[in-house]
Design a protein around this motif. Sequence first.
Motif, mmCIF file in Angstrom:
data_model
loop_
_atom_site.group_PDB
_atom_site.id
_atom_site.type_symbol
_atom_site.label_atom_id
_atom_site.label_comp_id
_atom_site.label_asym_id
_atom_site.label_seq_id
_atom_site.Cartn_x
_atom_site.Cartn_y
_atom_site.Cartn_z
ATOM 1 N N ILE A 133 -9.998 65.421 -8.971
ATOM 2 C CA ILE A 133 -9.436 65.321 -7.635
ATOM 3 C C ILE A 133 -10.145 64.324 -6.824
ATOM 4 N N ASP A 134 -11.651 64.373 -7.123
ATOM 5 C CA ASP A 134 -12.213 63.371 -6.590
ATOM 6 C C ASP A 134 -11.912 61.732 -6.806
ATOM 7 N N HIS A 135 -11.572 61.638 -8.014
ATOM 8 C CA HIS A 135 -11.065 60.273 -8.571
ATOM 9 C C HIS A 135 -9.727 59.786 -7.890
ATOM 10 N N LEU A 136 -8.724 60.952 -7.853
ATOM 11 C CA LEU A 136 -7.752 60.764 -7.204
ATOM 12 C C LEU A 136 -7.686 60.224 -5.913
ATOM 13 N N ASN A 137 -8.818 60.921 -4.954
ATOM 14 C CA ASN A 137 -8.955 60.461 -3.717
ATOM 15 C C ASN A 137 -9.765 58.990 -3.711
ATOM 16 N N LEU A 138 -10.544 58.710 -4.622
ATOM 17 C CA LEU A 138 -11.109 57.406 -4.693
ATOM 18 C C LEU A 138 -10.131 56.415 -4.799
ATOM 19 N N THR A 139 -9.103 56.806 -5.859
ATOM 20 C CA THR A 139 -8.157 55.781 -6.131
ATOM 21 C C THR A 139 -7.292 55.430 -5.161
ATOM 22 N N ALA A 140 -6.884 56.365 -4.126
ATOM 23 C CA ALA A 140 -6.071 56.317 -2.978
ATOM 24 C C ALA A 140 -6.638 55.136 -2.266
ATOM 25 N N HIS A 141 -7.955 55.481 -1.869
ATOM 26 C CA HIS A 141 -8.538 54.574 -0.978
ATOM 27 C C HIS A 141 -8.776 53.224 -1.698
ATOM 28 N N TRP A 142 -9.080 53.073 -2.756
ATOM 29 C CA TRP A 142 -9.103 51.825 -3.552
ATOM 30 C C TRP A 142 -7.547 51.094 -3.194
ATOM 31 N N ALA A 143 -6.535 51.850 -3.695
ATOM 32 C CA ALA A 143 -5.345 51.143 -3.451
ATOM 33 C C ALA A 143 -5.099 50.786 -2.130
ATOM 34 N N GLN A 144 -5.553 51.573 -1.325
ATOM 35 C CA GLN A 144 -5.121 51.227 0.234
ATOM 36 C C GLN A 144 -6.068 50.032 0.875
ATOM 37 N N THR A 145 -7.342 49.958 0.217
ATOM 38 C CA THR A 145 -8.202 49.182 1.022
ATOM 39 C C THR A 145 -8.652 47.761 0.004
ATOM 40 N N ARG A 146 -8.903 47.941 -1.463
ATOM 41 C CA ARG A 146 -9.467 46.963 -2.088
ATOM 42 C C ARG A 146 -8.514 46.381 -3.007
ATOM 43 N N ALA A 147 -7.485 47.014 -3.587
ATOM 44 C CA ALA A 147 -6.755 46.507 -4.709
ATOM 45 C C ALA A 147 -5.734 45.347 -4.702
ATOM 46 N N THR A 148 -5.779 44.517 -5.548
ATOM 47 C CA THR A 148 -5.055 43.292 -5.242
ATOM 48 C C THR A 148 -3.748 43.624 -5.894
ATOM 49 N N ASP A 149 -2.618 42.813 -5.645
ATOM 50 C CA ASP A 149 -1.439 43.127 -5.982
ATOM 51 C C ASP A 149 -1.286 43.011 -7.622
ATOM 52 N N ALA A 150 -2.065 42.219 -8.181
ATOM 53 C CA ALA A 150 -1.999 42.339 -9.676
ATOM 54 C C ALA A 150 -2.523 43.466 -10.271
ATOM 55 N N GLN A 151 -3.768 44.155 -9.546
ATOM 56 C CA GLN A 151 -4.327 45.426 -10.011
ATOM 57 C C GLN A 151 -3.286 46.456 -9.945
ATOM 58 N N LEU A 152 -2.525 46.358 -8.750
ATOM 59 C CA LEU A 152 -1.765 47.596 -8.757
ATOM 60 C C LEU A 152 -0.618 47.232 -9.283
ATOM 61 N N ASP A 153 -0.074 46.230 -9.721
ATOM 62 C CA ASP A 153 0.835 46.262 -10.656
ATOM 63 C C ASP A 153 0.474 46.714 -12.133
ATOM 64 N N ALA A 154 -0.605 46.565 -12.409
ATOM 65 C CA ALA A 154 -1.155 46.642 -13.517
ATOM 66 C C ALA A 154 -1.412 48.494 -13.817
ATOM 67 N N VAL A 155 -1.359 49.197 -12.716
ATOM 68 C CA VAL A 155 -1.689 50.657 -12.814
ATOM 69 C C VAL A 155 -0.604 51.518 -12.132
ATOM 70 N N THR A 156 0.224 50.920 -11.431
ATOM 71 C CA THR A 156 1.057 51.828 -10.475
ATOM 72 C C THR A 156 1.976 52.610 -11.454
ATOM 73 N N ASP A 157 2.734 52.069 -12.361
ATOM 74 C CA ASP A 157 3.746 52.904 -13.122
ATOM 75 C C ASP A 157 2.846 53.890 -13.650
ATOM 76 N N SER A 158 1.991 53.666 -14.346
ATOM 77 C CA SER A 158 1.312 54.858 -15.308
ATOM 78 C C SER A 158 0.433 55.829 -14.200
ATOM 79 N N LEU A 159 0.242 55.487 -13.117
ATOM 80 C CA LEU A 159 -0.360 56.366 -12.002
ATOM 81 C C LEU A 159 0.762 57.275 -11.823
ATOM 82 N N LEU A 160 1.887 56.599 -11.289
ATOM 83 C CA LEU A 160 3.130 57.495 -10.775
ATOM 84 C C LEU A 160 3.683 58.514 -11.898
ATOM 85 N N LEU A 161 3.837 58.003 -13.055
ATOM 86 C CA LEU A 161 4.131 58.976 -14.210
ATOM 87 C C LEU A 161 3.191 60.055 -14.333
#
Length: 138
Positions: free
Chosen positions: A84-112
């Motif tokens: 749960i903590d990691h999900l919250n930290l991941t949401a914060h990372w995605a909103q504040t620091r993630a680059t487009d390339a990083q988001l492209d690399a993880v978005t589909d796997s995370l959503l599934l």
Amino acid sequence: MGDLPEYYFRIRENGAAVFRVDTENRQRRIEMDQIAVVNIRNGEIKPQGDRSLSDRDLQVIRDWIAARSQTLAARDIDDIHRAIDHLNLTAHWAQTRATDAQLDAVTDSLLLAMHDLRTVLVRKKSERLLKAPASAAD
């Protein structure tokens, strides 16, 4: 050397190898004699070789199984709280620091993974809610 326990449990994937510890020998060395193998998932206790386990051996092993099961259950819950903590930290990372390339690399796997988890949680909660009225009426 201090007081050593009478038994030692070498943790394995699904249980442990059980040893009797002996320091009462002429050389005053620690000797460990394997007496059994334990499968924690099914509670099976297999004596090592043609050995017979004493009532004391069996009681110590059963006590260890109970304590180990509690430890593993507590770890499972702790792991979930960490997730749960990691999900919250991941949401914060995605909103504040993630680059487009990083988001492209993880978005589909995370959503599934999140969709799968949500599906399981909703189904399990529904099952619990359907059981609740029946068990309350009993």
